[in-house]
Design a protein around this motif. Structure first.
Motif, PDB file in Angstrom:
ATOM      1  N   MET A 153      39.876  50.626  26.093  1.00  0.00           N
ATOM      2  CA  MET A 153      40.936  50.596  26.543  1.00  0.00           C
ATOM      3  C   MET A 153      40.451  49.814  27.597  1.00  0.00           C
ATOM      4  O   MET A 153      39.851  50.084  28.752  1.00  0.00           O
ATOM      5  CB  MET A 153      41.960  51.971  27.242  1.00  0.00           C
ATOM      6  N   GLN A 154      41.970  48.509  27.549  1.00  0.00           N
ATOM      7  CA  GLN A 154      42.423  47.995  28.826  1.00  0.00           C
ATOM      8  C   GLN A 154      42.255  48.067  30.158  1.00  0.00           C
ATOM      9  O   GLN A 154      43.357  49.114  29.931  1.00  0.00           O
ATOM     10  CB  GLN A 154      43.021  46.729  28.569  1.00  0.00           C
ATOM     11  N   LYS A 155      41.681  47.638  31.278  1.00  0.00           N
ATOM     12  CA  LYS A 155      42.253  49.289  32.349  1.00  0.00           C
ATOM     13  C   LYS A 155      43.297  47.775  32.452  1.00  0.00           C
ATOM     14  O   LYS A 155      43.225  47.012  33.134  1.00  0.00           O
ATOM     15  CB  LYS A 155      40.636  49.644  33.661  1.00  0.00           C
ATOM     16  N   TYR A 156      44.533  48.836  33.541  1.00  0.00           N
ATOM     17  CA  TYR A 156      45.677  47.924  33.947  1.00  0.00           C
ATOM     18  C   TYR A 156      44.792  47.776  35.876  1.00  0.00           C
ATOM     19  O   TYR A 156      44.867  49.149  37.065  1.00  0.00           O
ATOM     20  CB  TYR A 156      46.520  49.109  33.970  1.00  0.00           C
ATOM     21  N   SER A 157      44.692  46.675  35.905  1.00  0.00           N
ATOM     22  CA  SER A 157      44.385  46.401  37.210  1.00  0.00           C
ATOM     23  C   SER A 157      44.716  45.061  37.431  1.00  0.00           C
ATOM     24  O   SER A 157      45.177  44.295  36.729  1.00  0.00           O
ATOM     25  CB  SER A 157      42.978  46.686  37.458  1.00  0.00           C
ATOM     26  N   ILE A 158      44.601  44.907  38.828  1.00  0.00           N
ATOM     27  CA  ILE A 158      45.257  43.395  39.526  1.00  0.00           C
ATOM     28  C   ILE A 158      44.933  42.437  38.920  1.00  0.00           C
ATOM     29  O   ILE A 158      45.029  41.342  38.659  1.00  0.00           O
ATOM     30  CB  ILE A 158      45.742  43.204  40.710  1.00  0.00           C
ATOM     31  N   PHE A 159      43.742  42.330  38.634  1.00  0.00           N
ATOM     32  CA  PHE A 159      43.013  41.468  37.779  1.00  0.00           C
ATOM     33  C   PHE A 159      42.666  40.988  36.632  1.00  0.00           C
ATOM     34  O   PHE A 159      43.292  40.115  36.037  1.00  0.00           O
ATOM     35  CB  PHE A 159      40.980  42.071  38.454  1.00  0.00           C
ATOM     36  N   ASN A 160      42.904  42.370  36.149  1.00  0.00           N
ATOM     37  CA  ASN A 160      42.776  41.856  34.148  1.00  0.00           C
ATOM     38  C   ASN A 160      45.109  41.642  33.984  1.00  0.00           C
ATOM     39  O   ASN A 160      45.091  40.690  33.323  1.00  0.00           O
ATOM     40  CB  ASN A 160      43.669  43.237  33.760  1.00  0.00           C
ATOM     41  N   LEU A 161      45.761  41.841  35.548  1.00  0.00           N
ATOM     42  CA  LEU A 161      47.140  41.053  35.766  1.00  0.00           C
ATOM     43  C   LEU A 161      47.018  39.797  35.902  1.00  0.00           C
ATOM     44  O   LEU A 161      47.824  39.148  35.105  1.00  0.00           O
ATOM     45  CB  LEU A 161      47.800  42.371  36.710  1.00  0.00           C
ATOM     46  N   VAL A 162      46.078  39.299  36.716  1.00  0.00           N
ATOM     47  CA  VAL A 162      45.921  37.762  36.876  1.00  0.00           C
ATOM     48  C   VAL A 162      46.104  37.253  35.642  1.00  0.00           C
ATOM     49  O   VAL A 162      45.956  35.713  35.015  1.00  0.00           O
ATOM     50  CB  VAL A 162      45.049  37.805  37.872  1.00  0.00           C
ATOM     51  N   LYS A 163      44.645  37.624  34.994  1.00  0.00           N
ATOM     52  CA  LYS A 163      43.274  37.579  34.042  1.00  0.00           C
ATOM     53  C   LYS A 163      44.629  36.761  32.641  1.00  0.00           C
ATOM     54  O   LYS A 163      44.547  36.190  32.178  1.00  0.00           O
ATOM     55  CB  LYS A 163      42.465  37.835  33.637  1.00  0.00           C
ATOM     56  N   ASN A 164      45.507  37.800  32.408  1.00  0.00           N
ATOM     57  CA  ASN A 164      46.775  38.145  31.288  1.00  0.00           C
ATOM     58  C   ASN A 164      47.719  37.070  31.488  1.00  0.00           C
ATOM     59  O   ASN A 164      48.257  36.420  30.947  1.00  0.00           O
ATOM     60  CB  ASN A 164      47.087  39.221  30.982  1.00  0.00           C
TER      61      ASN A 164
END
Lengths: 418, 89
Positions: free
Chosen positions: A1-12
């Motif tokens: 499962m994809q973790k929801y985080s600030i890093f993933n938000l920026v990446k996406n």
């Protein structure tokens, strides 16, 4: 499962948010499960989550007639509290408060839990005495309670009517500072996403049309998408409990009633807390969007309509205006209704049934949303261990037979009375 | 707003009435032995189904009589009303 985080938000953000995983899958029903939970609302989703997380049971399906979170978890006024006098309710709800505090981290999903405090207003000396008693009972159970006098209440909610010639003057109030609100849809979605990631099948648009019971034991269910075998089946269907009970030849101490709520147009921040009127049934809080979220009495007659009737709304808002006159200046934005499983003593039922492998979770009356985590946790325990936990031991089905009622409001069997 | 045809007064608005619950529930006969289960069924257990529902209302701001109303719990359509002592076929 994809973790929801600030890093993933920026990446996406670099891919215009087109590559996020789906929060949960859309599986076709398997032939057999260890546990089938009927009802994809808050309680059903939470039950599946705790079955997987606490009891390592992952061959689980949630069967939902419509879409998940489309019933009462999407229709409530989001109030979370544990300000009960009776031990059964107080200890159960306070256990839930702990789960609420940790929920956003546990689920990796921001449920926007906001412990802003709830104030129950008192309008007579007798009511102040009753609140003092309830507050003491709460504190004995480790729940925070503060008895406020008129001046203290005025400091917190100066917009309430403190003038001299009112029908129901404010004498004071009982406050639970740790109570609050949360983002209701996020609770359903957060539980669904985590349950799905641990292997739970969330099956939507699948109506239960019957049960396969033989020799006093449940073997499975019949649905609009085929038969599903199951060792254990849990009912978490709130206002539809009576409909499924009839298919099981059970008659329960439950009636189905309609409860309305409404929101005003959004305004600037004015109300920091949840406030309830003590001389009737009205409660109000302000959402993060600025809307005043209001609710109160049931429509008062058995109903499956999921939409309200104006006389009750008018009655409830009259109480609101008596408490906070400025509300009369606001325009109504939306109203909605949900169908409540009203139990005959006002307290819920989380228990086994006379059918082996069939478990019952119902009777939530006005208070289903705040109970979501504790209900899921104890129901999962009851199903996994085939015995009730001490937290839900009082919520037995046979208490109506033995006389051990938990009548928090003292309304007797007419919990729908207003 | 519901409009209820009171068998004594005629069509009146819901505001004049107070709800009294399921009218199909029968109190156990008192001159015989009553089991706990029979009391449970009378006091607590209700079918409360979706669809036609026979229920008691009191015309509290009118003639103050109790009446029976046959109403749909999903559409709120009212089909028939009866005096309290009328048998419903």
């Amino acid at each position: 499962m994809q973790k929801y985080s600030i890093f993933n938000l920026v990446k996406n953000a670099f891919s215009n948010h087109q590559n996020w995983d789906l929060a949960w899958k859309d599986p076709t029903p398997k032939e057999e499960y260890d546990v089938v939970i009927i009802g994809g609302g808050g309680h059903g989703l939470a039950t599946a989550y705790y079955l997987a997380k606490e009891h390592n049971i992952t061959k689980v399906a949630i069967i939902e007639k419509g879409w998940i979170g489309g019933g009462n978890v999407g229709r409530n006024t989001t109030i979370i509290r544990s300000n009960y006098m009776h031990d059964e309710n107080g200890l159960f709800s306070e256990f839930g408060m702990d789960l609420w505090r940790k929920m956003s981290q546990d689920l990796n999903y921001n449920v926007m839990f906001s412990p802003r405090g709830i104030i129950n207003l008192a309008h007579s000396d007798a009511q102040m005495n009753a609140y003092a008693r309830r507050g003491n009972s709460m504190r004995l159970n480790g729940i925070d309670a503060v008895l406020l006098n008129r001046e203290q209440v005025k400091e917190i909610i100066p917009m309430a009517d403190f003038s001299d010639n009112v029908r129901f003057p404010i004498f004071g109030g009982l406050m639970q500072p740790s109570a609050g609100t949360a983002r209701h849809d996020a609770v359903a979605w957060g539980y669904a996403r985590q349950a799905d990631s641990m292997g739970v099948d969330i099956i939507q648009n699948c109506e239960v049309i019957g049960f396969d019971v033989s020799a006093g034991k449940i073997n499975g269910i019949r649905t609009s998408r085929g038969n599903i075998k199951a060792k254990k089946v849990g009912l978490c269907v709130a206002g539809s409990t009576n409909i499924l009970a009839e298919k099981l030849n059970m008659t329960l101490p439950i009636e189905t009633h309609l409860l309305q709520a409404c929101v005003s147009e959004p305004i600037k921040p004015v109300l920091d807390n949840v406030v309830t009127f003590g001389a009737g049934h009205f409660y109000v809080s302000q959402s993060d969007k600025g809307e005043m979220v209001m609710g109160g009495d049931l429509d008062g007659y058995n109903s499956y309509a999921q939409r309200g009737n104006l006389p009750t709304l008018q009655h409830v808002l009259t109480e609101g205006i008596a408490m906070m006159p400025f509300l009369s200046k606001l325009k109504m934005l939306r109203t909605w209704g949900g169908i409540m499983d009203m139990s005959m003593d006002g307290s819920p039922i989380i228990d086994k049934t006379h059918i082996e492998g069939l478990y019952l979770n119902c009777g939530w009356c006005y208070g289903g949303f705040k109970a979501t985590p504790a209900s899921g946790w104890t129901f999962a325990h009851t199903i996994a261990q085939d015995r009730v936990h001490e937290l839900n031991a009082g919520y037995s089905l046979n208490r109506f037979n033995t006389g051990h009622l938990i009548d928090e409001k003292g309304l007797g069997t007419k919990t729908w009375i207003s | 707003m519901l409009y209820i045809n009171c068998p004594h007064c005629g069509m009146r608005s819901q505001n004049e009435f107070s709800y009294g619950g399921d009218a199909s529930v029968k109190r156990p006969e008192l001159n015989k032995e009553v089991s706990d289960q029979e009391w449970d069924n009378f006091v607590y257990n209700r079918k409360s189904l979706r669809g036609k529902h026979l229920e008691l209302w009191q015309h509290i701001s009118g003639c103050r009589q109790w009446i029976k109303v046959e109403r749909d719990t999903a559409t709120h359509e009212i089909f028939r009303t009866f005096k309290a002592d009328e048998e419903v076929a």
